[in-house]
Design a protein around this motif. Structure first.
Motif, short mmCIF file in Angstrom:
data_model
loop_
_atom_site.label_atom_id
_atom_site.label_comp_id
_atom_site.label_asym_id
_atom_site.label_seq_id
_atom_site.Cartn_x
_atom_site.Cartn_y
_atom_site.Cartn_z
N ALA A 1 -4.41 -35.37 -6.79
CA ALA A 1 -5.83 -35.34 -7.14
C ALA A 1 -6.40 -36.75 -7.18
CB ALA A 1 -6.03 -34.64 -8.48
N ASN A 2 -5.64 -37.69 -7.74
CA ASN A 2 -6.09 -39.08 -7.77
C ASN A 2 -6.19 -39.66 -6.37
OD1 ASN A 2 -6.07 -38.88 -10.55
ND2 ASN A 2 -4.18 -40.04 -10.83
N ASP A 3 -5.22 -39.31 -5.53
CA ASP A 3 -5.22 -39.77 -4.14
C ASP A 3 -6.48 -39.28 -3.43
OD1 ASP A 3 -4.68 -39.81 -1.21
OD2 ASP A 3 -2.67 -40.42 -1.81
N TYR A 4 -6.79 -38.00 -3.64
CA TYR A 4 -7.98 -37.41 -3.02
C TYR A 4 -9.26 -38.07 -3.52
CZ TYR A 4 -11.85 -34.14 -2.48
OH TYR A 4 -13.08 -33.59 -2.22
N SER A 5 -9.42 -38.11 -4.84
CA SER A 5 -10.68 -38.60 -5.42
C SER A 5 -10.89 -40.08 -5.14
CB SER A 5 -10.69 -38.34 -6.92
OG SER A 5 -10.64 -36.95 -7.19
N ASP A 6 -9.85 -40.90 -5.32
CA ASP A 6 -9.98 -42.32 -5.03
C ASP A 6 -10.21 -42.55 -3.53
OD1 ASP A 6 -9.72 -43.18 -7.62
OD2 ASP A 6 -7.58 -43.57 -7.49
N GLY A 7 -9.56 -41.70 -2.71
CA GLY A 7 -9.68 -41.85 -1.26
C GLY A 7 -11.08 -41.60 -0.75
N ILE A 8 -11.72 -40.54 -1.22
CA ILE A 8 -13.06 -40.23 -0.72
C ILE A 8 -14.11 -41.20 -1.25
CG2 ILE A 8 -12.52 -37.79 -0.40
CD1 ILE A 8 -14.08 -37.19 -2.96
N ARG A 9 -13.77 -41.91 -2.35
CA ARG A 9 -14.68 -42.92 -2.88
C ARG A 9 -14.46 -44.28 -2.22
NH1 ARG A 9 -14.03 -39.79 -7.69
NH2 ARG A 9 -16.05 -39.30 -8.64
N GLY A 10 -13.36 -44.40 -1.47
CA GLY A 10 -13.05 -45.68 -0.83
C GLY A 10 -12.35 -46.66 -1.73
N THR A 11 -11.95 -46.19 -2.93
CA THR A 11 -11.30 -47.08 -3.90
C THR A 11 -9.93 -47.55 -3.43
OG1 THR A 11 -12.42 -45.80 -5.62
CG2 THR A 11 -10.71 -47.32 -6.34
N ASP A 12 -9.24 -46.71 -2.63
CA ASP A 12 -7.86 -47.01 -2.26
C ASP A 12 -7.71 -47.80 -0.96
OD1 ASP A 12 -6.59 -45.94 -4.42
OD2 ASP A 12 -6.13 -44.01 -3.50
N GLU A 13 -8.79 -48.19 -0.34
CA GLU A 13 -8.69 -48.78 0.99
C GLU A 13 -8.02 -50.14 1.02
OE1 GLU A 13 -12.55 -48.75 2.73
OE2 GLU A 13 -12.65 -46.57 2.90
N VAL A 14 -8.08 -50.90 -0.08
CA VAL A 14 -7.48 -52.24 -0.08
C VAL A 14 -6.44 -52.38 -1.18
CG1 VAL A 14 -9.47 -53.38 0.94
CG2 VAL A 14 -9.39 -53.07 -1.53
N ARG A 15 -5.85 -51.28 -1.62
CA ARG A 15 -4.86 -51.33 -2.68
C ARG A 15 -3.50 -51.75 -2.16
NH1 ARG A 15 -6.16 -47.86 -7.15
NH2 ARG A 15 -8.35 -48.22 -7.60
N VAL A 16 -2.67 -52.32 -3.07
CA VAL A 16 -1.27 -52.54 -2.78
C VAL A 16 -0.49 -51.49 -3.56
CG1 VAL A 16 -1.54 -55.00 -2.40
CG2 VAL A 16 -1.04 -54.18 -4.70
N GLY A 17 0.73 -51.19 -3.10
CA GLY A 17 1.53 -50.21 -3.81
C GLY A 17 1.90 -49.04 -2.94
N PRO A 18 2.06 -47.84 -3.53
CA PRO A 18 2.54 -46.67 -2.80
C PRO A 18 1.54 -46.15 -1.77
CG PRO A 18 1.81 -46.04 -4.99
CD PRO A 18 1.78 -47.54 -4.94
N VAL A 19 2.02 -45.20 -0.97
CA VAL A 19 1.20 -44.59 0.08
C VAL A 19 -0.03 -43.93 -0.52
CG1 VAL A 19 1.14 -42.64 1.69
CG2 VAL A 19 3.05 -44.24 1.75
N ARG A 20 -1.17 -44.11 0.12
CA ARG A 20 -2.41 -43.40 -0.22
C ARG A 20 -2.75 -42.51 0.97
NH1 ARG A 20 -1.50 -47.87 -3.76
NH2 ARG A 20 -2.79 -47.60 -5.60
#
Length: 290
Positions: A58-77
């Motif tokens: 759910a976090n992956d989905y919500s952060d993804g559609i907001r564009g929050t995860d586009e420049v993150r480091v860490g696990p797969v998004r």
């Protein structure tokens, strides 16, 4: 289309000890209260695991559609890295929530604690609203409260209650300790992501209180977990095994206090996740031995 390995990585398996810890401690407490039930413990574990995985998707989905995860480091998004469609990740999240609900229904039926159905609904709603919906509370600095309440208090106390029909001071102390370590994982994650969260407008607690205070808070949470072990050990000395469970966090504390940033905090996150599992399992074992 994401591969099976990417879907597994997207479920963030390193966070799963957070789901195991409350069941281990709650079951150990139930044993002390004379009500350990293996079937109910297994169902509680299934509920906890699927809620954790569902929350991660759910976090992956919500952060993804907001564009929050586009420049993150860490696990797969999955969404942020365009490895899977948002619709498929959202479906995976609700499929996990559905599996947790079915296991929870069976647990409630076996334990007779029907009012726990409302608790289960609250868990799923809270998991989705963490980063989902119009006003996600994870973006307002309230994520640590969610983790402490649901993956600490609710999961641990609920595990004990659905087996023994009651809880006591030891159960509460164990629940607080489990919640504190779970919170420490989130703090380590948000500490690493402060720069990208500021850029994306995500006002996590770490963004609000700053880098230095986040590091102090991280250490303080682990100290709280240690104190909770001592509370349990007053009546049940075997509970001191829980202190050994905190050992994997020692290098993480050193790294955090030395001021590591960005990718250098990934090992801290990993070690804190491991600590969640070792702390819960060893404290739970200590309660069983008591």
């Amino acid at each position: 289309m994401a591969t099976v390995a990417e879907w597994i990585e997207g479920a963030r398996p390193r966070t799963l000890p957070v789901a195991v810890a409350p069941v281990a401690v709650g079951s150990g407490s139930a044993h002390l209260l004379g009500g350990f039930n293996a079937a109910n413990a297994l169902l509680a574990l299934i509920v906890s695991l699927f809620l954790q995985i569902g929350t991660n998707y759910a976090n992956d989905y919500s952060d993804g559609i907001r564009g929050t995860d586009e420049v993150r480091v860490g696990p797969v998004r999955l969404v942020g890295q365009k490895l899977a469609t948002p619709a498929n990740v959202k479906f995976a999240a609700f499929a996990c929530f559905g599996a947790a609900a079915l296991a929870g229904l069976a647990l409630v039926a076996l334990s007779g604690a029907w009012w726990f159905l409302l608790v289960g609904v609250a868990c799923i709603v809270a998991a989705w609203k963490y980063t989902g919906g119009k006003n996600p509370y994870g973006y307002l600095g309230l994520g640590e409260i969610f983790v402490f309440v649901f993956f600490g208090l609710v999961a641990t106390l609920g595990t004990t209650y659905t087996q023994a029909g009651r809880v006591d001071l030891v159960t509460w102390a164990g629940a607080v300790g489990v919640g504190a370590v779970a919170c420490a994982i989130l703090v380590a994650n948000n500490l690493r992501d402060i720069p990208s969260d500021i850029d994306s407008g995500k006002r996590t607690l770490s963004v609000r209180i700053g880098d230095r205070n986040s590091r102090i808070f991280y250490v303080a949470l682990l100290i709280v977990a240690a104190i909770c072990v001592l509370v349990c050990a007053v009546r049940h000395p075997w509970a001191l095994l829980g202190l050994l469970g905190l050992a994997p966090a020692v290098p993480a504390v050193v790294t955090t206090l030395k001021g590591a940033v960005g990718r250098d905090l990934i090992p801290v996150l990993a070690r804190t996740g491991i600590t969640s599992g070792t702390y819960g399992v060893l404290l739970g074992l200590g309660l069983f031995l008591a």
